[in-house]
Design a protein around this motif. Structure first.
Motif, PDB file in Angstrom:
ATOM      1  N   TYR A   7       4.825 -19.172 -40.591  1.00 37.02           N
ATOM      2  CA  TYR A   7       4.876 -20.320 -41.501  1.00 37.02           C
ATOM      3  C   TYR A   7       3.832 -20.174 -42.600  1.00 37.02           C
ATOM      4  O   TYR A   7       4.079 -20.524 -43.760  1.00 37.02           O
ATOM      5  CB  TYR A   7       4.659 -21.626 -40.746  1.00 37.02           C
ATOM      6  N   GLU A   8       2.699 -19.648 -42.241  1.00 38.64           N
ATOM      7  CA  GLU A   8       1.605 -19.494 -43.208  1.00 38.64           C
ATOM      8  C   GLU A   8       1.872 -18.384 -44.219  1.00 38.64           C
ATOM      9  O   GLU A   8       1.466 -18.486 -45.387  1.00 38.64           O
ATOM     10  CB  GLU A   8       0.295 -19.211 -42.459  1.00 38.64           C
ATOM     11  N   THR A   9       2.582 -17.339 -43.813  1.00 41.36           N
ATOM     12  CA  THR A   9       2.664 -16.137 -44.649  1.00 41.36           C
ATOM     13  C   THR A   9       4.050 -15.816 -45.194  1.00 41.36           C
ATOM     14  O   THR A   9       4.164 -14.975 -46.087  1.00 41.36           O
ATOM     15  CB  THR A   9       2.178 -14.905 -43.856  1.00 41.36           C
ATOM     16  N   ASP A  10       5.101 -16.469 -44.671  1.00 40.04           N
ATOM     17  CA  ASP A  10       6.459 -16.055 -45.027  1.00 40.04           C
ATOM     18  C   ASP A  10       7.275 -17.217 -45.585  1.00 40.04           C
ATOM     19  O   ASP A  10       7.586 -18.170 -44.876  1.00 40.04           O
ATOM     20  CB  ASP A  10       7.161 -15.468 -43.798  1.00 40.04           C
ATOM     21  N   MET A  11       7.633 -17.111 -46.852  1.00 37.37           N
ATOM     22  CA  MET A  11       8.364 -18.180 -47.524  1.00 37.37           C
ATOM     23  C   MET A  11       9.742 -18.410 -46.903  1.00 37.37           C
ATOM     24  O   MET A  11      10.182 -19.554 -46.753  1.00 37.37           O
ATOM     25  CB  MET A  11       8.527 -17.834 -49.008  1.00 37.37           C
ATOM     26  N   ASP A  12      10.438 -17.319 -46.545  1.00 37.07           N
ATOM     27  CA  ASP A  12      11.772 -17.453 -45.960  1.00 37.07           C
ATOM     28  C   ASP A  12      11.720 -18.182 -44.625  1.00 37.07           C
ATOM     29  O   ASP A  12      12.602 -19.002 -44.318  1.00 37.07           O
ATOM     30  CB  ASP A  12      12.418 -16.076 -45.757  1.00 37.07           C
ATOM     31  N   PHE A  13      10.682 -17.890 -43.835  1.00 36.05           N
ATOM     32  CA  PHE A  13      10.567 -18.584 -42.553  1.00 36.05           C
ATOM     33  C   PHE A  13      10.248 -20.049 -42.768  1.00 36.05           C
ATOM     34  O   PHE A  13      10.796 -20.914 -42.066  1.00 36.05           O
ATOM     35  CB  PHE A  13       9.496 -17.952 -41.674  1.00 36.05           C
ATOM     36  N   ARG A  14       9.391 -20.372 -43.711  1.00 41.11           N
ATOM     37  CA  ARG A  14       9.091 -21.782 -43.997  1.00 41.11           C
ATOM     38  C   ARG A  14      10.370 -22.537 -44.342  1.00 41.11           C
ATOM     39  O   ARG A  14      10.572 -23.672 -43.904  1.00 41.11           O
ATOM     40  CB  ARG A  14       8.086 -21.900 -45.149  1.00 41.11           C
ATOM     41  N   LYS A  15      11.235 -21.907 -45.122  1.00 36.65           N
ATOM     42  CA  LYS A  15      12.499 -22.537 -45.504  1.00 36.65           C
ATOM     43  C   LYS A  15      13.361 -22.808 -44.267  1.00 36.65           C
ATOM     44  O   LYS A  15      13.909 -23.906 -44.118  1.00 36.65           O
ATOM     45  CB  LYS A  15      13.254 -21.644 -46.489  1.00 36.65           C
ATOM     46  N   MET A  16      13.479 -21.808 -43.369  1.00 34.80           N
ATOM     47  CA  MET A  16      14.263 -22.000 -42.148  1.00 34.80           C
ATOM     48  C   MET A  16      13.678 -23.106 -41.287  1.00 34.80           C
ATOM     49  O   MET A  16      14.406 -23.929 -40.726  1.00 34.80           O
ATOM     50  CB  MET A  16      14.334 -20.685 -41.349  1.00 34.80           C
ATOM     51  N   PHE A  17      12.360 -23.127 -41.155  1.00 37.02           N
ATOM     52  CA  PHE A  17      11.692 -24.157 -40.352  1.00 37.02           C
ATOM     53  C   PHE A  17      11.953 -25.540 -40.945  1.00 37.02           C
ATOM     54  O   PHE A  17      12.331 -26.475 -40.230  1.00 37.02           O
ATOM     55  CB  PHE A  17      10.194 -23.882 -40.297  1.00 37.02           C
ATOM     56  N   ASN A  18      11.764 -25.667 -42.263  1.00 38.35           N
ATOM     57  CA  ASN A  18      11.874 -26.968 -42.917  1.00 38.35           C
ATOM     58  C   ASN A  18      13.302 -27.505 -42.941  1.00 38.35           C
ATOM     59  O   ASN A  18      13.505 -28.701 -43.154  1.00 38.35           O
ATOM     60  CB  ASN A  18      11.334 -26.883 -44.345  1.00 38.35           C
ATOM     61  N   GLU A  33       2.508 -30.117 -32.903  1.00 38.59           N
ATOM     62  CA  GLU A  33       1.446 -30.909 -33.525  1.00 38.59           C
ATOM     63  C   GLU A  33       0.082 -30.508 -32.994  1.00 38.59           C
ATOM     64  O   GLU A  33      -0.891 -30.403 -33.756  1.00 38.59           O
ATOM     65  CB  GLU A  33       1.677 -32.402 -33.261  1.00 38.59           C
ATOM     66  N   SER A  34       0.001 -30.276 -31.686  1.00 40.52           N
ATOM     67  CA  SER A  34      -1.285 -29.931 -31.077  1.00 40.52           C
ATOM     68  C   SER A  34      -1.656 -28.469 -31.323  1.00 40.52           C
ATOM     69  O   SER A  34      -2.829 -28.114 -31.327  1.00 40.52           O
ATOM     70  CB  SER A  34      -1.246 -30.199 -29.569  1.00 40.52           C
ATOM     71  N   LEU A  35      -0.644 -27.635 -31.530  1.00 38.00           N
ATOM     72  CA  LEU A  35      -0.888 -26.198 -31.690  1.00 38.00           C
ATOM     73  C   LEU A  35      -1.396 -25.843 -33.072  1.00 38.00           C
ATOM     74  O   LEU A  35      -2.328 -25.046 -33.227  1.00 38.00           O
ATOM     75  CB  LEU A  35       0.416 -25.435 -31.416  1.00 38.00           C
ATOM     76  N   ALA A  36      -0.755 -26.413 -34.088  1.00 34.40           N
ATOM     77  CA  ALA A  36      -1.107 -26.059 -35.467  1.00 34.40           C
ATOM     78  C   ALA A  36      -2.457 -26.661 -35.855  1.00 34.40           C
ATOM     79  O   ALA A  36      -2.767 -27.795 -35.520  1.00 34.40           O
ATOM     80  CB  ALA A  36      -0.022 -26.566 -36.410  1.00 34.40           C
ATOM     81  N   ASP A  37      -3.264 -25.890 -36.550  1.00 34.81           N
ATOM     82  CA  ASP A  37      -4.511 -26.409 -37.082  1.00 34.81           C
ATOM     83  C   ASP A  37      -4.849 -25.694 -38.395  1.00 34.81           C
ATOM     84  O   ASP A  37      -4.189 -24.732 -38.790  1.00 34.81           O
ATOM     85  CB  ASP A  37      -5.659 -26.272 -36.070  1.00 34.81           C
ATOM     86  N   LYS A  38      -5.864 -26.169 -39.053  1.00 33.18           N
ATOM     87  CA  LYS A  38      -6.203 -25.651 -40.381  1.00 33.18           C
ATOM     88  C   LYS A  38      -6.734 -24.225 -40.340  1.00 33.18           C
ATOM     89  O   LYS A  38      -6.689 -23.518 -41.350  1.00 33.18           O
ATOM     90  CB  LYS A  38      -7.220 -26.578 -41.040  1.00 33.18           C
ATOM     91  N   LYS A  39      -7.219 -23.786 -39.183  1.00 32.72           N
ATOM     92  CA  LYS A  39      -7.687 -22.405 -39.073  1.00 32.72           C
ATOM     93  C   LYS A  39      -6.506 -21.437 -39.085  1.00 32.72           C
ATOM     94  O   LYS A  39      -6.593 -20.346 -39.645  1.00 32.72           O
ATOM     95  CB  LYS A  39      -8.512 -22.229 -37.798  1.00 32.72           C
ATOM     96  N   SER A  63      -3.348 -22.603 -45.775  1.00 32.66           N
ATOM     97  CA  SER A  63      -2.668 -23.013 -47.001  1.00 32.66           C
ATOM     98  C   SER A  63      -1.534 -23.997 -46.757  1.00 32.66           C
ATOM     99  O   SER A  63      -1.225 -24.819 -47.623  1.00 32.66           O
ATOM    100  CB  SER A  63      -2.110 -21.778 -47.725  1.00 32.66           C
ATOM    101  N   TYR A  64      -0.897 -23.920 -45.581  1.00 34.97           N
ATOM    102  CA  TYR A  64       0.333 -24.673 -45.364  1.00 34.97           C
ATOM    103  C   TYR A  64       0.263 -25.655 -44.191  1.00 34.97           C
ATOM    104  O   TYR A  64       1.288 -26.136 -43.729  1.00 34.97           O
ATOM    105  CB  TYR A  64       1.509 -23.709 -45.157  1.00 34.97           C
ATOM    106  N   PHE A  65      -0.937 -25.974 -43.747  1.00 32.68           N
ATOM    107  CA  PHE A  65      -1.092 -26.896 -42.634  1.00 32.68           C
ATOM    108  C   PHE A  65      -0.480 -28.259 -42.946  1.00 32.68           C
ATOM    109  O   PHE A  65       0.266 -28.827 -42.144  1.00 32.68           O
ATOM    110  CB  PHE A  65      -2.580 -27.057 -42.292  1.00 32.68           C
ATOM    111  N   GLY A  66      -0.777 -28.792 -44.131  1.00 34.36           N
ATOM    112  CA  GLY A  66      -0.259 -30.103 -44.515  1.00 34.36           C
ATOM    113  C   GLY A  66       1.251 -30.104 -44.632  1.00 34.36           C
ATOM    114  O   GLY A  66       1.922 -31.030 -44.167  1.00 34.36           O
TER     115      GLY A  66
END
Length: 229
Positions: A132-143, A157-163, A167-170
């Motif tokens: 999700y952080e590094t791949d635009m195509d995957f972000r699109k599939m996820f979203n 929700e518990s897994l993802a964090d700003k570390k 860039s894409y946490f929000g």
């Protein structure tokens, strides 16, 4: 999406848009581990050493019993029960009633397959965050996913964090919440319509059930993360 040996299983899960993708991921990992333990792993000494001590949970005994290869399962059970007889249930000064009970509890609370699934899922979910952080195509599939079940919404929700997602946490959390909230609201509409269809005024043979006929099953799946037939 640029695939490698780590990301291919993730992309395969998210290329499908039908139900919760994390449930699909879990089911894929579970199926592969059950096939593995019922296949080549049965004769691997290091695996048998562990399964002799831990055994499996009720759910995964049922999974294995549903597969071909009763002999493989019988061989594992034979050595597992023998191990129990020689350890947890063995007579001895240091193996009184309470000690035996504790040893048996450790066995009944453990499962080789559950442990392997937890290990596999933790690594796949780490890869999901990286994708999700590094791949635009995957972000699109996820979203564009249609839903996440409630248990896996909480897990993500518990897994993802700003570390992990500098860039894409929000964006990740915004879309995860949007997808889950929209699905839950639509479920409520379907459930409400389903209940209304039992009103005598809607009892004609031409009554329009819309998308509500399987709303109970879909809701239980959403709430529990399990498939309901």
């Amino acid at each position: 999406m640029r695939d490698d040996i780590c990301t291919i299983p993730i992309s395969e899960v998210f290329e499908i848009n039908d139900g919760c993708p994390i449930c699909r991921m879990y089911n894929t990992v579970q199926e592969r581990i059950v096939d593995y333990i019922m296949g080549a792993a049965m004769m691997e000494p290091d695996v048998r050493t562990v399964t002799n001590k831990t055994g499996f949970c009720e759910k995964h005994y049922r999974n294995m019993m549903g597969k071909r290869g009763r002999l493989q399962l019988a061989l594992m059970l034979e050595s597992h029960v023998d191990s129990i007889n020689n350890t947890a249930l063995a007579k001895g000064l240091l193996n009184g009633v309470k000690a035996k009970g504790e040893k048996v509890r450790r066995i009944t609370d453990s499962c080789f397959i559950c442990d392997k699934i937890e290990w596999g899922m933790s690594r796949m979910l780490e890869t999901l965050c990286r994708c999700y952080e590094t791949d635009m195509d995957f972000r699109k599939m996820f979203n564009e996913q249609s839903m996440f079940c409630l248990p896996h919404f909480e897990l993500l929700e518990s897994l993802a964090d700003k570390k992990k997602m500098k860039s894409y946490f929000g964006e990740f959390n915004k879309n995860l919440t949007r997808i889950t909230e929209e699905y839950s609201k639509n479920l409520h509409k379907d459930l409400k319509h389903y209940c209304s269809m039992y009103d005598y005024r809607n009892s004609s043979k031409d009554a329009d059930w819309g998308n509500s006929k399987d709303s109970v099953e879909r809701t239980v799946s959403f709430l529990t993360g399990t498939t309901v037939e």
